[in-house]
Design an enzyme around this catalytic site. Structure first.
Site, PDB file in Angstrom:
ATOM      1  N   GLY A 252       0.784  -1.219   0.000  1.00 44.46           N
ATOM      2  CA  GLY A 252       0.000   0.000   0.000  1.00 44.46           C
ATOM      3  C   GLY A 252       0.822   1.279   0.000  1.00 44.46           C
ATOM      4  O   GLY A 252       1.882   1.360  -0.615  1.00 44.46           O
TER       5      GLY A 252
ATOM      6  N   TYR B 121     -18.767  -2.233  21.437  1.00 42.24           N
ATOM      7  CA  TYR B 121     -17.695  -2.122  20.436  1.00 42.24           C
ATOM      8  C   TYR B 121     -18.269  -1.809  19.058  1.00 42.24           C
ATOM      9  O   TYR B 121     -19.246  -2.398  18.619  1.00 42.24           O
ATOM     10  CB  TYR B 121     -16.901  -3.425  20.359  1.00 42.24           C
ATOM     11  CG  TYR B 121     -15.836  -3.432  19.273  1.00 42.24           C
ATOM     12  CD1 TYR B 121     -14.611  -2.808  19.473  1.00 42.24           C
ATOM     13  CD2 TYR B 121     -16.061  -4.062  18.044  1.00 42.24           C
ATOM     14  CE1 TYR B 121     -13.635  -2.801  18.489  1.00 42.24           C
ATOM     15  CE2 TYR B 121     -15.091  -4.060  17.051  1.00 42.24           C
ATOM     16  CZ  TYR B 121     -13.877  -3.434  17.278  1.00 42.24           C
ATOM     17  OH  TYR B 121     -12.906  -3.428  16.295  1.00 42.24           O
TER      18      TYR B 121
END
Length: 323
Positions: free
Chosen positions: A45, A197
């Site tokens: 990346g 979460y």
């Protein structure tokens, strides 16, 4: 300030660069042959593109990576394009305090200088899980591992800056996603709780922590009078392996937001600009977007929150058993 118009059009900001600028363009003509740089997550990346361009500018680049096979391929790719590149790979797993300590020990044992530290590696939008040390994975990888790594290498950076007279630079890869976090900013009291979460908010929390870390580190370095800067950057929206947990969602969104997505060379531009460009000399405690300073969120600008995170991170690391 960089606005949405500049983001969409690629129009340059005060720095002379903008969202359309590439990493090669923002470092053109810069000789980094006297610099040694560590970049985490430099095997793929924008991390790989950052490593490639820094090596192209003749810096000594050390890619710190968890997947050594990918790191070897990255090294060969860089060498294939640039036979004279000085690039090495070292093992680092940011989810493990033991691995971070081992990496630092191995690097320091080589007695190399260290001028630039780029905390680039990260995970994004992953399902709830904890690291081997029992820390929520996105916070552990994106913030805590880099926090410890920076602390372990900081003395070497101070020595290098003093001996060479060259300004040291620390760059944290953050994200515009730092604006989308939990209601309290950082879940100090229930960081590892699965209840409540959110993969998106947990990512935003970790990216907020990256900015707060850089800002608090900058404040401490200024107080000490050390010739090292610390800044954070938003690379832009780029489709990279970082998005492996949300590929379908990102491909869908890209159909409607294609005009703000960047190529990998464009995504690495802000990191390379802050790492090497002479116009950033002496600039510290700032947040950059599209190679220009940008105002982050109120949470990210909160000095008291930064100090609290610093103390919290130290206590968290100290609570984890050493090898």
């Amino acid at each position: 300030m960089v606005g949405i118009f500049s983001l969409v059009t690629g129009r340059p900001g005060p720095s002379g660069f903008g969202s359309a600028s590439t990493a090669e363009q923002v470092t053109e003509g810069i000789d980094a042959s006297n610099l040694t740089c560590i970049i985490t997550g430099g095997a793929s990346g924008i991390g790989l593109e950052t490593a490639r361009v820094l090596a192209l500018r003749k810096a000594h680049v050390i890619i710190a990576a968890r997947n050594m096979e990918s790191a070897k391929e990255a090294k060969q790719l860089i060498l294939h394009q640039n036979e004279s590149a000085r690039v090495e790979i070292m093992k680092l797993d940011l989810t493990s305090v033991n691995s971070v300590r081992s990496f630092a020990e191995n690097f320091l044992a080589r007695d190399l200088p260290l001028n630039i530290l780029i905390n680039n590696a990260g995970v994004m939008f992953c399902p709830y899980q904890c690291s081997e040390d029992g820390i929520e994975m996105q916070f552990a990888t994106n913030h805590l591992g880099h926090f410890l790594l920076t602390n372990l290498l900081l003395e070497k950076m101070k020595q290098s800056a003093k001996a060479s007279g060259i300004e040291g630079r620390i760059i944290n890869l953050s994200s515009i996603a730092h604006t989308y976090t939990y209601e309290e900013g950082i879940r100090f009291d229930n960081l590892n709780d699965e209840a409540g979460y959110s993969d998106k908010r947990a990512y935003g929390q970790s990216k907020l922590a990256n900015i707060l870390h850089a800002n608090e580190l900058s404040r401490r370095l200024k107080e000490e009078g050390v010739n090292i800067t610390a800044n954070s950057v938003h690379p832009g929206v780029i489709m990279t392996p970082l998005m492996r947990h949300s590929t379908l969602l990102m491909n869908f969104l890209k159909m409607f937001t294609f005009f703000i997505w960047k190529s990998v060379p464009q995504g690495a531009a802000t990191t390379c600009y802050v790492a090497l460009h002479p116009s950033v000399k002496g600039v510290s405690g700032k947040y950059f977007l599209d190679c220009n300073e940008f105002q982050p969120s109120a949470f990210a600008s909160n000095e008291l929150l930064g100090r609290k995170l610093w103390d919290f991170s130290n206590k968290l690391i100290n609570s984890i058993s050493k090898p």
